[in-house]
Design an enzyme around this catalytic site. Sequence first.
Site, mmCIF file in Angstrom:
data_model
loop_
_atom_site.group_PDB
_atom_site.id
_atom_site.type_symbol
_atom_site.label_atom_id
_atom_site.label_comp_id
_atom_site.label_asym_id
_atom_site.label_seq_id
_atom_site.Cartn_x
_atom_site.Cartn_y
_atom_site.Cartn_z
ATOM 1 N N ARG A 104 15.024 -18.027 -8.222
ATOM 2 C CA ARG A 104 15.340 -17.468 -9.531
ATOM 3 C C ARG A 104 15.486 -15.963 -9.437
ATOM 4 N NH1 ARG A 104 11.315 -18.599 -14.471
ATOM 5 N NH2 ARG A 104 9.957 -17.364 -13.131
ATOM 6 N N THR A 108 17.949 -11.763 -13.946
ATOM 7 C CA THR A 108 18.735 -12.645 -14.826
ATOM 8 C C THR A 108 18.047 -13.964 -15.115
ATOM 9 O OG1 THR A 108 19.899 -13.740 -12.999
ATOM 10 C CG2 THR A 108 20.831 -11.668 -13.823
ATOM 11 N N ASP A 202 2.824 -19.222 -11.026
ATOM 12 C CA ASP A 202 3.881 -19.503 -10.071
ATOM 13 C C ASP A 202 3.398 -20.561 -9.093
ATOM 14 O OD1 ASP A 202 5.396 -19.235 -7.502
ATOM 15 O OD2 ASP A 202 6.473 -17.687 -8.628
ATOM 16 N N ASP A 205 3.626 -19.652 -5.267
ATOM 17 C CA ASP A 205 2.612 -18.683 -4.848
ATOM 18 C C ASP A 205 1.235 -19.332 -4.744
ATOM 19 O OD1 ASP A 205 4.379 -16.608 -4.544
ATOM 20 O OD2 ASP A 205 3.964 -15.712 -6.511
#
Length: 211
Positions: A104, A108, A202, A205
């Site tokens: 990602r 944006t 996340d 992560d």
Amino acid sequence: MGTLHVLEHPLIIHKLTIMRERNTGSKDFRQLLNEITMLMGYELTRDFPLEDVEIDTPVAHMTAKKIKGKKVAVIPILRAGLGMVDGLLGLIPAAKVGHIGLYRDPDTHKPVEYYCKLPHDIEKRTVILCDPMLATGGSASDALSMLKAKGVMPGAIRLLCLVAAPEGVAKVQADHPDVDIYTAAMDERLNEHAYIVPGLGDAGDRLFGTK
């Protein structure tokens, strides 16, 4: 329209709660993701068709049942989807594994493709596309488009995720109405950074111990 399946089994809910806790370390996070994926895979394969086969037990001959000719491909979206592969292979050890690499863009929030490697007979297989987080739905939608472009038949793909946001579900259902979505939880919304709320942070992560 593809069906949204929210798999609210008590064991799934319990394990997901532990995964959500910020102090849960990578080792436990990986183990719990593996366990939840296996539990979800059990439900995802519930409608696989069966056929009669003749076998001999140690005691007698009988007509029994086996899964009817299902070739399966497990396709994780890199990198967090890797944490879901072993759980599915524990149930379907003969499945082939492919990989789709998307990330990602931090500005944006749009997915960017960088890798795609699929089984050579992908068009003949039932495909389970794996990604723990269905946030904006952009990565999942692009991955689904890539699979269809490679010849996967309409209706032959199932999307498996751990936590979903309404925005992501809406995106996938609008772009790919022939794909069923399986998730362990439908969360509230996305925040301004396109993270799921309350979510679990996340997933990549936390899975790999990176930041």
